[in-house]
Design an enzyme around this catalytic site. Structure first.
Site, PDB file in Angstrom:
ATOM      1  N   GLN A  39      -3.268   3.339  -3.382  1.00 41.66           N
ATOM      2  CA  GLN A  39      -2.347   2.649  -4.265  1.00 41.66           C
ATOM      3  C   GLN A  39      -2.103   1.258  -3.703  1.00 41.66           C
ATOM      4  OE1 GLN A  39      -0.228   4.349  -7.206  1.00 41.66           O
ATOM      5  NE2 GLN A  39      -2.418   4.677  -7.073  1.00 41.66           N
ATOM      6  N   LEU A  82       0.860  -1.188   0.000  1.00 40.71           N
ATOM      7  CA  LEU A  82       0.000   0.000   0.000  1.00 40.71           C
ATOM      8  C   LEU A  82       0.889   1.228   0.000  1.00 40.71           C
ATOM      9  CD1 LEU A  82      -3.020   0.890   2.255  1.00 40.71           C
ATOM     10  CD2 LEU A  82      -0.912   2.212   2.491  1.00 40.71           C
ATOM     11  N   ASN A  83       0.473   2.267  -0.789  1.00 39.99           N
ATOM     12  CA  ASN A  83       1.106   3.570  -0.588  1.00 39.99           C
ATOM     13  C   ASN A  83       0.057   4.673  -0.597  1.00 39.99           C
ATOM     14  OD1 ASN A  83       1.691   2.703  -3.530  1.00 39.99           O
ATOM     15  ND2 ASN A  83       2.173   4.870  -3.676  1.00 39.99           N
ATOM     16  N   ASP A  84       0.089   5.636  -1.497  1.00 46.54           N
ATOM     17  CA  ASP A  84      -0.681   6.877  -1.372  1.00 46.54           C
ATOM     18  C   ASP A  84      -2.178   6.675  -1.121  1.00 46.54           C
ATOM     19  OD1 ASP A  84       1.780   7.621  -2.301  1.00 46.54           O
ATOM     20  OD2 ASP A  84       1.034   8.850  -3.945  1.00 46.54           O
ATOM     21  N   ASP A 125      -1.087  13.150 -10.204  1.00 47.83           N
ATOM     22  CA  ASP A 125      -1.806  13.338  -8.944  1.00 47.83           C
ATOM     23  C   ASP A 125      -2.845  14.463  -9.010  1.00 47.83           C
ATOM     24  OD1 ASP A 125       0.147  11.499  -8.206  1.00 47.83           O
ATOM     25  OD2 ASP A 125       1.384  12.999  -7.209  1.00 47.83           O
ATOM     26  N   GLU A 127       4.790  16.382  -5.562  1.00 46.97           N
ATOM     27  CA  GLU A 127       3.772  15.345  -5.713  1.00 46.97           C
ATOM     28  C   GLU A 127       2.557  15.673  -4.846  1.00 46.97           C
ATOM     29  OE1 GLU A 127       5.642  11.234  -6.994  1.00 46.97           O
ATOM     30  OE2 GLU A 127       6.047  11.614  -4.877  1.00 46.97           O
ATOM     31  N   TYR A 173      -2.357   5.302 -11.070  1.00 48.31           N
ATOM     32  CA  TYR A 173      -1.626   6.094 -10.096  1.00 48.31           C
ATOM     33  C   TYR A 173      -2.561   7.064  -9.364  1.00 48.31           C
ATOM     34  CZ  TYR A 173       3.104   4.436 -11.128  1.00 48.31           C
ATOM     35  OH  TYR A 173       4.248   3.677 -11.234  1.00 48.31           O
ATOM     36  N   SER A 174      -1.992   7.930  -8.553  1.00 46.47           N
ATOM     37  CA  SER A 174      -2.768   8.682  -7.568  1.00 46.47           C
ATOM     38  C   SER A 174      -3.719   9.705  -8.173  1.00 46.47           C
ATOM     39  CB  SER A 174      -1.827   9.378  -6.588  1.00 46.47           C
ATOM     40  OG  SER A 174      -1.191   8.441  -5.762  1.00 46.47           O
TER      41      SER A 174
END
Length: 469
Positions: free
Chosen positions: A56, A38-40, A168, A221, A99-100
């Site tokens: 993510q 997991l990220n953003d 983003d 970002e 993506y984000s």
């Protein structure tokens, strides 16, 4: 749903069923993946009375890989329900990753904007050539099913002054117009944000760049423009900060500028202030609750940081979100505090003065009030030290080996003229520390062998709560 998405859905559900969720460092009240990476945080919003959090997600590789959007919902921002993956990289314009991006809610519909990542085969640097950062939209009427994807913008729709690194999107509305802000890296390796305008949420026109007078990092970002207590704020996660002020901090920073004027017209940015001074915090995103509160959630992790490791890799998953924070403004300062819904989960165990020592529970809160000039010191898990002396607050580990409690983390600090109050929020493998009502915050992951808390603050009141899941 096309054939590729159907196959990805089957494979995702298969690896999720194989995760038994019994490993020792699995969080109890922080949002985290069923399995994998997991990220953003993405698409945070309130929709039809429910909090939605997308993220993510790489279910097939706990060290990161092909990015999907995972999806969770909650009625209280504490108890999260896994809804399965929501968006898959199943189209030519997002085939190397969803993506984000963000969610914009209007007229009973959820509009999800995100960056579709494509990396071309060839001898490219993937900065000036070889990468597509496509802006994509999908719409939902129920928050569960998502309509056909629409490609809104490609690299050729961005100004020529920026590289392939544009991503983003975050959308908001003022009057009868919609605005979008995106993070970017210029051809001169300068961090910036790009503004776009639309009258229909789909056809976007480039408006302007927003940046500092002097170069400030090479990439911004996850930018976000918001108003908090009458103050206009530009939040950004900045890569490439150098110099004395940044050498003992994280590889990348997440913070904000106060905006004098408006980024839609004449503006001036204040000095950059960090959202969090700890080891594990990046790419925060905010949303409004139905009662008007501004809530921020960040990724409790750090990209491109080989110094740290997470012991959860051995169990097939990595990373989590921070606990949701209410963001308020007071006397020209932004304050952060755990969402008030947490109070319903707390059980007071004891109230003491001067010194506290507890050896129970993996999920707890410690509150310290009326701290005197005699100072404050706490030790968690016999390894993590929180200490205030000589106008500086420090978070550090006694041992920094990757195999130990710290997972390779060392020390973070921040100047603080006076310390009056400390709140320590601990889940199984994370700690978040709020100072002076959230004037400064420190977050970190940790991996205890023993759950023990010792805290000392002569003359102060110390309280210990268990947090019930």
């Amino acid at each position: 749903m096309n054939v590729l998405a159907k196959d990805l859905k089957k494979q995702t559900e298969l690896v999720e069923r194989m995760a038994d969720g019994t490993d020792q460092f699995r969080q109890r009240f922080h949002l985290m993946p069923v399995t994998g990476w997991l990220n953003d945080p993405n698409g945070l919003c309130m929709f039809q009375g429910v909090c939605h959090a997308f993220f993510q997600y790489s279910p097939f590789d706990a060290e990161g890989g092909l990015k999907l959007w995972g999806h969770c919902t909650s009625a209280n921002m504490i108890d999260w329900r896994q809804e399965g993956a929501a968006l898959y990289p199943d189209s030519p314009f997002d085939c190397h990753g969803v993506y984000s991006g963000n969610a914009f809610v209007e007229d009973g519909r959820m509009y999800l904007y995100y960056t579709g990542n494509v990396k071309l085969d060839g001898d490219y640097d993937y900065i000036h050539a070889g990468r597509e950062g496509n802006t994509v939209l999908t719409v939902s009427g129920d928050g569960k099913t998502f309509g056909p994807k629409k490609l809104l913008m490609r690299n050729c729709d961005y100004p020529k002054s920026v590289t392939c690194h544009v991503r983003d999107p975050k959308v908001w509305k003022e009057g009868d117009r919609y605005y979008m802000i995106q993070g970017a890296r210029t051809v001169e390796d300068r961090g910036t944000a790009l503004l776009f305008v639309s009258s229909d949420r789909e056809t976007w026109t480039y408006l302007r760049q927003v940046t500092t007078r002097e170069k400030f990092g090479y990439m911004w970002e996850c930018p976000e423009y918001m108003e908090i207590g009458g103050r206009k704020v530009l939040s950004a996660s900045v890569q490439g900060l150098t110099g004395e002020a940044w050498k003992n901090r994280n590889v990348y920073q997440s913070g904000y500028f106060f905006v004098e004027g408006t980024i839609l017209g004449d503006y001036r940015l204040s000095e950059y202030r960090l959202w969090d001074y700890g080891f594990d915090f990046y790419a925060p995103q905010s949303f409004r609750t139905e009662d008007g509160r501004l809530i921020q959630i960040g990724w409790m992790g750090m990209p491109d940081c080989p110094e740290h490791t997470n012991h959860t890799l051995a169990d097939g998953w990595q990373h989590c979100f921070t606990f949701p924070r209410e963001i308020t403004e007071k006397d020209g300062m932004l304050l952060q505090s755990p969402v008030r819904e947490l109070e319903e989960k707390k059980e007071l165990v004891c109230t003491v003065r001067d010194r506290l020592c507890k050896e129970q529970g993996k999920t707890f809160e410690v509150g310290v009030k009326d701290i005197t000039e005699a100072g404050f010191r706490a030790v968690l898990a016999e390894e993590l030290v929180l200490e205030y002396r000589e106008g500086c607050f420090r978070m550090y580990f006694l041992h920094t080996e990757k195999e130990g409690v710290s997972g390779g983390r060392s020390m973070r600090c921040a100047d603080l003229p006076k310390l009056q109050e400390v709140k320590i929020l601990a889940d199984v493998s994370s700690v978040e520390v709020f100072l002076n009502g959230g004037e400064a915050v420190f977050s970190t992951r940790y991996y205890p062998n023993v759950y023990r808390v010792e805290a000392e603050a002569p003359g102060a009141e110390l309280r210990f709560w268990n947090i019930q899941k």
